[in-house]
Design a protein around this motif. Sequence first.
Motif, PDB file in Angstrom:
ATOM      1  N   ASP A  31     -32.010  36.268 -28.509  1.00  0.00           N
ATOM      2  CA  ASP A  31     -30.862  37.184 -28.589  1.00  0.00           C
ATOM      3  C   ASP A  31     -30.622  37.914 -27.264  1.00  0.00           C
ATOM      4  OD1 ASP A  31     -33.047  38.833 -28.596  1.00  0.00           O
ATOM      5  OD2 ASP A  31     -32.459  39.980 -30.377  1.00  0.00           O
ATOM      6  N   TRP A  32     -31.587  37.861 -26.387  1.00  0.00           N
ATOM      7  CA  TRP A  32     -31.463  38.518 -25.073  1.00  0.00           C
ATOM      8  C   TRP A  32     -30.794  37.609 -24.040  1.00  0.00           C
ATOM      9  CZ3 TRP A  32     -33.993  35.736 -21.328  1.00  0.00           C
ATOM     10  CH2 TRP A  32     -34.947  34.812 -21.793  1.00  0.00           C
ATOM     11  N   CYS A  70     -27.871  34.878 -22.639  1.00  0.00           N
ATOM     12  CA  CYS A  70     -26.496  34.365 -22.691  1.00  0.00           C
ATOM     13  C   CYS A  70     -26.488  33.126 -21.801  1.00  0.00           C
ATOM     14  CB  CYS A  70     -25.561  35.428 -22.119  1.00  0.00           C
ATOM     15  SG  CYS A  70     -23.917  34.834 -21.746  1.00  0.00           S
ATOM     16  N   GLY A  82     -19.197  38.265 -22.655  1.00  0.00           N
ATOM     17  CA  GLY A  82     -19.640  39.648 -22.617  1.00  0.00           C
ATOM     18  C   GLY A  82     -20.317  40.019 -21.303  1.00  0.00           C
ATOM     19  N   PHE A  83     -19.997  39.284 -20.244  1.00  0.00           N
ATOM     20  CA  PHE A  83     -20.500  39.608 -18.901  1.00  0.00           C
ATOM     21  C   PHE A  83     -19.311  39.763 -17.971  1.00  0.00           C
ATOM     22  CE2 PHE A  83     -24.637  38.309 -20.292  1.00  0.00           C
ATOM     23  CZ  PHE A  83     -25.530  38.860 -19.391  1.00  0.00           C
ATOM     24  N   SER A 115     -20.234  41.181 -12.678  1.00  0.00           N
ATOM     25  CA  SER A 115     -21.679  40.938 -12.806  1.00  0.00           C
ATOM     26  C   SER A 115     -22.058  39.498 -12.456  1.00  0.00           C
ATOM     27  CB  SER A 115     -22.133  41.254 -14.233  1.00  0.00           C
ATOM     28  OG  SER A 115     -21.634  40.284 -15.131  1.00  0.00           O
ATOM     29  N   PRO A 118     -31.563  42.101 -15.934  1.00  0.00           N
ATOM     30  CA  PRO A 118     -30.519  42.066 -16.971  1.00  0.00           C
ATOM     31  C   PRO A 118     -29.156  42.441 -16.386  1.00  0.00           C
ATOM     32  CG  PRO A 118     -32.398  43.392 -17.667  1.00  0.00           C
ATOM     33  CD  PRO A 118     -32.566  43.129 -16.200  1.00  0.00           C
ATOM     34  N   GLY A 119     -28.100  41.949 -17.025  1.00  0.00           N
ATOM     35  CA  GLY A 119     -26.756  42.346 -16.621  1.00  0.00           C
ATOM     36  C   GLY A 119     -26.229  41.615 -15.399  1.00  0.00           C
ATOM     37  N   LEU A 130     -24.946  37.699 -14.263  1.00  0.00           N
ATOM     38  CA  LEU A 130     -24.662  36.355 -14.766  1.00  0.00           C
ATOM     39  C   LEU A 130     -24.720  35.358 -13.605  1.00  0.00           C
ATOM     40  CD1 LEU A 130     -23.792  35.026 -17.533  1.00  0.00           C
ATOM     41  CD2 LEU A 130     -21.575  34.730 -16.414  1.00  0.00           C
ATOM     42  N   ASN A 144     -28.918  39.569 -21.372  1.00  0.00           N
ATOM     43  CA  ASN A 144     -28.144  40.673 -21.963  1.00  0.00           C
ATOM     44  C   ASN A 144     -28.921  41.976 -21.830  1.00  0.00           C
ATOM     45  OD1 ASN A 144     -26.182  38.866 -23.014  1.00  0.00           O
ATOM     46  ND2 ASN A 144     -27.521  38.422 -24.753  1.00  0.00           N
ATOM     47  N   HIS A 145     -28.180  43.049 -21.801  1.00  0.00           N
ATOM     48  CA  HIS A 145     -28.808  44.370 -21.859  1.00  0.00           C
ATOM     49  C   HIS A 145     -29.225  44.653 -23.300  1.00  0.00           C
ATOM     50  CE1 HIS A 145     -28.371  46.012 -17.879  1.00  0.00           C
ATOM     51  NE2 HIS A 145     -27.130  45.559 -17.812  1.00  0.00           N
ATOM     52  N   VAL A 146     -30.403  44.211 -23.687  1.00  0.00           N
ATOM     53  CA  VAL A 146     -30.902  44.569 -25.021  1.00  0.00           C
ATOM     54  C   VAL A 146     -32.323  45.102 -24.844  1.00  0.00           C
ATOM     55  CG1 VAL A 146     -29.512  42.951 -26.370  1.00  0.00           C
ATOM     56  CG2 VAL A 146     -31.704  42.203 -25.479  1.00  0.00           C
TER      57      VAL A 146
END
Length: 255
Positions: free
Chosen positions: A20-21, A23, A57-58, A62, A104-105, A107, A251-253
């Motif tokens: 889930d973290w 992409c 979602g990026f 980024s 994270p964050g 791409l 992802n930012h999780v």
Amino acid sequence: MRKERGLAGLWQVPGWEKYDWLCHGFTTTSFGNLALHVGDGADQVIARRRQLADFLGFSLASWVCANQIHETKIVKISGAHRGSGACDLESALPGTDGLITDEPGVLLACFFADCVPLFFVVPERRIIGVAHAGWRGTVAQIASKMVEAIISNYQVSPGQIQAAVGPSIGKCCYRVGPDVAAQFPEETVERREEGIHLDLKLANLLQLEAGGVDHSRVYCTDICTCCSEQFYSYRRSGSQAGRMAAVIGINHVPK
Ligand SMILES: [Zn+2]
């Protein structure tokens, strides 16, 4: 909606959806040409990149894009690289064919029309990478060098790495001259009556395994970009063929 588009418009490594973290994906023609160097106006390409950015979602700010030259320079990406090459060619990382990060964050994006996209994850440590392997980069061992770069930059063992060989030209369509074939291991070359066929996916797979990535942890698709109209193909359409994007980001999780 996202799922439908995901199924239709974005190829993903089977099994990696459980992270889930993470992409990641490889675009089909439904996202259009995403490269700035093949004839489409920059505004048009940037608009398509924004669509993909929204979908993933990026934000485009980024993205980190490389100016790929079929060699083996690999760059460890930090937050300071955000936006490099996102909206213009000039700011893309020069002469680079592999990107790795644990930030994270961000791409990571590379562009393709028949060359082999290589994806990497180290799930336990949330480390990722992507590389561009055409025949020259494959001869120069970019797949092995990506494994080495991940190991040396992040002190992981090869057994922790998962990798994937994405949609690219298949042995079915990839005829090469004897001079090119001579640079590849014998098992990747097939001599047919009409000419010599090369299996670039297999050549990369062999390098990943030789680098210590476990066979069970490498996924290799059999999709041929030249056979499938869902993808752009240099062989099918020539040098002005559109380019697909291979993208991967954390992802930012919360960990
Ligand atoms: Zn084919």
